[in-house]
Design a protein around this motif. Structure first.
Motif, mmCIF file in Angstrom:
data_model
loop_
_atom_site.group_PDB
_atom_site.id
_atom_site.type_symbol
_atom_site.label_atom_id
_atom_site.label_comp_id
_atom_site.label_asym_id
_atom_site.label_seq_id
_atom_site.Cartn_x
_atom_site.Cartn_y
_atom_site.Cartn_z
ATOM 1 N N ARG A 1 -21.655 -8.039 42.387
ATOM 2 C CA ARG A 1 -21.307 -7.426 41.099
ATOM 3 C C ARG A 1 -22.568 -7.272 40.235
ATOM 4 O O ARG A 1 -22.785 -6.223 39.614
ATOM 5 C CB ARG A 1 -20.270 -8.315 40.406
ATOM 6 C CG ARG A 1 -19.715 -7.754 39.128
ATOM 7 C CD ARG A 1 -18.719 -8.725 38.514
ATOM 8 N NE ARG A 1 -18.112 -8.169 37.328
ATOM 9 C CZ ARG A 1 -17.374 -8.873 36.489
ATOM 10 N NH1 ARG A 1 -17.126 -10.154 36.725
ATOM 11 N NH2 ARG A 1 -16.860 -8.302 35.402
ATOM 12 N N SER B 1 -12.249 -2.087 43.008
ATOM 13 C CA SER B 1 -12.625 -2.003 41.584
ATOM 14 C C SER B 1 -11.874 -0.902 40.843
ATOM 15 O O SER B 1 -11.729 -0.949 39.625
ATOM 16 C CB SER B 1 -14.134 -1.773 41.447
ATOM 17 O OG SER B 1 -14.504 -0.546 42.050
ATOM 18 N N ASP C 1 -16.114 -1.468 37.151
ATOM 19 C CA ASP C 1 -16.286 -2.909 37.284
ATOM 20 C C ASP C 1 -14.997 -3.671 36.983
ATOM 21 O O ASP C 1 -14.181 -3.240 36.156
ATOM 22 C CB ASP C 1 -17.382 -3.377 36.309
ATOM 23 C CG ASP C 1 -17.713 -4.851 36.475
ATOM 24 O OD1 ASP C 1 -17.978 -5.270 37.617
ATOM 25 O OD2 ASP C 1 -17.693 -5.571 35.459
ATOM 26 N N GLU D 1 -14.176 -10.573 40.218
ATOM 27 C CA GLU D 1 -13.984 -10.666 41.667
ATOM 28 C C GLU D 1 -12.571 -11.112 42.052
ATOM 29 O O GLU D 1 -12.066 -10.719 43.100
ATOM 30 C CB GLU D 1 -15.045 -11.583 42.285
ATOM 31 C CG GLU D 1 -16.410 -10.907 42.301
ATOM 32 C CD GLU D 1 -17.490 -11.732 42.975
ATOM 33 O OE1 GLU D 1 -17.178 -12.788 43.553
ATOM 34 O OE2 GLU D 1 -18.653 -11.306 42.921
#
Length: 199
Positions: A163, A13, A132, A135
């Motif tokens: 997530r 991330s 964040d 994916e």
């Protein structure tokens, strides 16, 4: 006493880059991965416990932990991951608390990859900052960075909290979906705003 900002996020991330940006701003960073790495020195109490639990096959001829072999084991066998965590987590947590207590700055960053899984163990956290990204971006970064197969990278992502679970515990979120410069600007913005709450 310094406030504690937990920086967390899934593998790939961008937590490492966020922590570097905080350090560049003079914010102390206590990194659980670094502590775990230090604790995996040959002959340490933690490594003696790992050897007892998992056997000599997890170590090379020099007595060093074979990380790749251990990684394969824990992702293939969920019980093995639980056993490893029971050995490592309490020792890592104590060392992190010791390091945090040394600082007098307004706040300290605690880099903690698996916060969702261990939130109850970290009562001293004042603010949760989640790094964040989607994916697919995670997957691409993990494969490129670690030279892993896509299958292994997917298994590593799947082994972590989702997530949605990470975002559910966030007090703040930094979206890492653009350039490094953009990411550093977002960290600076957070730093300015959070520093005001520490006064």
């Amino acid at each position: 006493m310094s406030k504690v900002v937990a920086v967390t996020g899934g593998i790939g991330s961008g937590k490492t880059e966020v922590c570097k940006a905080f350090m560049a701003l003079g914010v102390p960073v206590v990194d659980l991965d670094h502590i775990a790495h230090d604790m995996s020195a040959p002959g340490s109490p933690a490594m003696q416990a790992v050897r007892t639990q998992f056997g000599d096959a997890m170590f090379n001829a020099e007595g060093q932990l074979d990380r790749a072999k251990l990684r394969e084991l824990v992702f293939a066998e969920p019980d093995a991951l639980d056993q490893l965590n029971q050995i490592m987590h309490p020792a890592i947590r104590l060392e992190a608390i010791r390091q945090i207590a040394q600082y007098t700055e307004a706040y300290v960053v605690l880099a903690i990859p698996l916060l969702v899984e261990s939130r109850a163990d970290w009562q001293m956290i004042d603010h949760v900052l989640v790094v964040d990204c989607d994916e697919q971006t995670q997957l691409t970064r993990v494969v490129q960075r670690s030279q892993l197969s896509e299958g292994m990278a997917q298994a590593m992502i799947a082994a972590q909290s989702s997530r949605d679970e990470r975002l559910a515990i966030a007090d703040s979120v930094i979206e890492n979906d653009q350039t490094l410069d953009n990411l550093q600007e977002k960290v600076l913005e957070f730093h300015k705003n959070f520093s005001k709450t520490c006064q």
